[in-house]
Scaffold this motif. Structure first.
Motif, PDB file in Angstrom:
ATOM      1  N   CYS A 153       0.840  -1.206   0.000  1.00 29.72           N
ATOM      2  CA  CYS A 153       0.000   0.000   0.000  1.00 29.72           C
ATOM      3  C   CYS A 153       0.872   1.251   0.000  1.00 29.72           C
ATOM      4  O   CYS A 153       1.737   1.416   0.862  1.00 29.72           O
ATOM      5  N   GLY A 154       0.627   2.146  -0.961  1.00 26.75           N
ATOM      6  CA  GLY A 154       1.511   3.278  -1.204  1.00 26.75           C
ATOM      7  C   GLY A 154       1.495   4.367  -0.153  1.00 26.75           C
ATOM      8  O   GLY A 154       2.356   5.240  -0.157  1.00 26.75           O
TER       9      GLY A 154
ATOM     10  N   ARG B   8      -1.893  -8.843   5.679  1.00 27.75           N
ATOM     11  CA  ARG B   8      -2.910  -9.108   4.657  1.00 27.75           C
ATOM     12  C   ARG B   8      -4.215  -9.565   5.293  1.00 27.75           C
ATOM     13  O   ARG B   8      -5.308  -9.178   4.872  1.00 27.75           O
ATOM     14  N   GLY B   9      -4.085 -10.411   6.308  1.00 23.59           N
ATOM     15  CA  GLY B   9      -5.263 -10.922   6.996  1.00 23.59           C
ATOM     16  C   GLY B   9      -4.820 -11.797   8.156  1.00 23.59           C
ATOM     17  O   GLY B   9      -3.662 -12.207   8.234  1.00 23.59           O
ATOM     18  N   PRO B  10      -5.727 -12.104   9.077  1.00 26.06           N
ATOM     19  CA  PRO B  10      -5.358 -12.843  10.289  1.00 26.06           C
ATOM     20  C   PRO B  10      -5.286 -14.347  10.060  1.00 26.06           C
ATOM     21  O   PRO B  10      -6.017 -14.907   9.242  1.00 26.06           O
ATOM     22  N   SER B  11      -4.411 -14.990  10.813  1.00 28.23           N
ATOM     23  CA  SER B  11      -4.410 -16.460  10.855  1.00 28.23           C
ATOM     24  C   SER B  11      -5.553 -16.900  11.761  1.00 28.23           C
ATOM     25  O   SER B  11      -6.108 -16.098  12.533  1.00 28.23           O
ATOM     26  N   ASN B  12      -5.918 -18.164  11.711  1.00 26.85           N
ATOM     27  CA  ASN B  12      -6.973 -18.680  12.593  1.00 26.85           C
ATOM     28  C   ASN B  12      -6.558 -18.551  14.061  1.00 26.85           C
ATOM     29  O   ASN B  12      -7.389 -18.283  14.933  1.00 26.85           O
TER      30      ASN B  12
ATOM     31  N   VAL C 138      -2.680   2.720  -5.905  1.00 30.57           N
ATOM     32  CA  VAL C 138      -2.444   2.731  -4.458  1.00 30.57           C
ATOM     33  C   VAL C 138      -1.809   1.428  -3.986  1.00 30.57           C
ATOM     34  O   VAL C 138      -0.891   1.427  -3.173  1.00 30.57           O
ATOM     35  N   VAL C 139      -2.293   0.303  -4.516  1.00 24.39           N
ATOM     36  CA  VAL C 139      -1.797  -1.012  -4.085  1.00 24.39           C
ATOM     37  C   VAL C 139      -2.017  -2.027  -5.202  1.00 24.39           C
ATOM     38  O   VAL C 139      -3.034  -1.973  -5.902  1.00 24.39           O
ATOM     39  N   THR C 140      -1.070  -2.966  -5.355  1.00 20.36           N
ATOM     40  CA  THR C 140      -1.218  -3.994  -6.400  1.00 20.36           C
ATOM     41  C   THR C 140      -1.193  -5.412  -5.824  1.00 20.36           C
ATOM     42  O   THR C 140      -1.388  -6.375  -6.547  1.00 20.36           O
ATOM     43  N   THR C 141      -0.944  -5.546  -4.521  1.00 20.97           N
ATOM     44  CA  THR C 141      -0.839  -6.890  -3.932  1.00 20.97           C
ATOM     45  C   THR C 141      -2.189  -7.480  -3.541  1.00 20.97           C
ATOM     46  O   THR C 141      -2.278  -8.631  -3.150  1.00 20.97           O
ATOM     47  N   HIS C 142      -3.246  -6.679  -3.613  1.00 20.34           N
ATOM     48  CA  HIS C 142      -4.607  -7.215  -3.495  1.00 20.34           C
ATOM     49  C   HIS C 142      -5.528  -6.324  -4.324  1.00 20.34           C
ATOM     50  O   HIS C 142      -5.156  -5.217  -4.717  1.00 20.34           O
ATOM     51  N   THR C 143      -6.717  -6.809  -4.611  1.00 20.68           N
ATOM     52  CA  THR C 143      -7.626  -6.087  -5.496  1.00 20.68           C
ATOM     53  C   THR C 143      -8.680  -5.313  -4.709  1.00 20.68           C
ATOM     54  O   THR C 143      -8.903  -5.547  -3.518  1.00 20.68           O
ATOM     55  N   TYR C 144      -9.336  -4.424  -5.399  1.00 26.42           N
ATOM     56  CA  TYR C 144     -10.464  -3.686  -4.820  1.00 26.42           C
ATOM     57  C   TYR C 144     -11.553  -4.678  -4.406  1.00 26.42           C
ATOM     58  O   TYR C 144     -12.156  -4.542  -3.339  1.00 26.42           O
TER      59      TYR C 144
END
Length: 322
Positions: free
Chosen positions: A65-66, A110-114, A173-179
């Motif tokens: 994220c930029g 990116r997101g949480p682990s369980n 703004v960011v390319t490692t995940h999508t809108y």
């Protein structure tokens, strides 16, 4: 202008109408703010909701994220894994003590682990047992349905996942995940009856059309709470040298978001101190919610100044409906 009255009477506004209104230099920003205030007062009176952030996990993020000092491209000093449960509980005590209605538990990544979801869930259960009136908002990144169910069961009231910018400008703004990754997470929360919180960051080089598109996207998402962040440039990030905002432009943006989302919680969030400067109090004519204290990796102003600002305006802290 009588724009607010026409909205309250059911007039539907189009993107084209709002873009013309936003860009028309002959439309005074303070006049626009007055229209926003009529809507804010209709739905929220003079009440102001308070929110507090706990940065529960910092850095260690694979995203690019930029705007973010925690992105993979930054050598960040403030790096730590998920904080112990006691620290999360301590933050809730601080929120309770300072009449803060919403306590936001935020994780980088990116997101949480369980395992992290279980840790957060256990903490939330304990907070809710002691302070059932305290609204808990989780901001943990991209999640799945199973994780959302666990958070709901634990007592999470709200989930924040910002769209940040327009769908059109997202790849700048960011390319490692999508809108769509972002909007899918919001929809998962809605399906699990967790209140959706989603907002934006303005001042990253987006166009006027992008700003209108963001406000309408959040209307379509039906976000209950809309945090408006103003870029606080961090040296070394993609947008580290960006300087596109003035206090009056920020006020115009906040007014616009209220006009497009008249009944929603509009929150002034990150970057308000450095971008609104001496005009911060005016922003509460359109917004009905603020963060108090520090943000994730940038400082805020002392709490007592926020409380004094609310008092000086003749507004009052919203203790209800937490």
């Amino acid at each position: 202008m009588k724009l607010a009255q026409s909205i309250l009477q059911g007039k539907r506004l189009t993107k084209e109408m709002l873009l013309n209104l936003y860009t028309d230099a002959s439309v005074d920003t303070l006049d626009l703010l007055n229209e926003a205030y009529i809507l804010r007062k209709h739905y929220y009176g003079k009440k102001v909701k308070l929110n507090m952030i706990l940065n529960a996990k910092s850095g260690i993020c694979p995203e690019n994220c930029g705007y973010c000092g925690q992105s993979r491209d930054m050598k960040q000093k403030q790096r730590y894994a998920l904080v112990p449960e006691e620290q999360i509980l301590k933050g809730a005590e601080v929120a309770h003590k300072h009449d803060i209605g919403t306590y936001c538990i935020v994780m980088s990544g990116r997101g949480p682990s369980n395992k992290e979801i279980d840790h957060i869930s256990k903490s939330v259960e304990e907070i809710k047992a002691k302070h059932p009136q305290l609204k808990i908002c989780a901001c943990l990144g991209l999640t799945n349905d199973e994780q959302a169910k666990k958070l709901k069961q634990a007592g999470v009231d709200r989930y924040n996942h910002n769209i940040n910018t327009s769908e059109n400008y997202h790849e700048e703004v960011v390319t490692t995940h999508t809108y769509k990754n972002r909007t899918d997470t919001i929809e998962i929360m809605k399906e699990n009856h967790i209140s959706p919180c989603s907002g934006v960051i303005c001042g990253m080089g987006e166009s006027n059309q992008d700003i209108i598109d963001m406000a309408f996207a959040l209307k379509e998402i039906d976000a209950d709470s809309i945090p408006i962040n103003f870029l606080h440039p961090i040296k070394g990030t993609k947008f580290g040298d960006m300087d596109e905002l003035t206090p009056m432009k920020c006020l115009r943006i906040i007014a616009l978001f209220r006009i497009i989302n008249p009944s929603k919680e509009i929150r002034i969030a990150g970057g308000r101190e450095v971008n609104l400067r001496s005009l911060q109090p005016l922003a509460l004519k359109a917004a009905n919610s603020i963060f108090v204290g520090d943000y994730l990796i940038t400082g805020g102003q002392p709490n007592k100044l926020d409380y004094k600002m609310i008092e000086d305006l003749g507004f009052e802290i919203d203790f209800g409906n937490h």
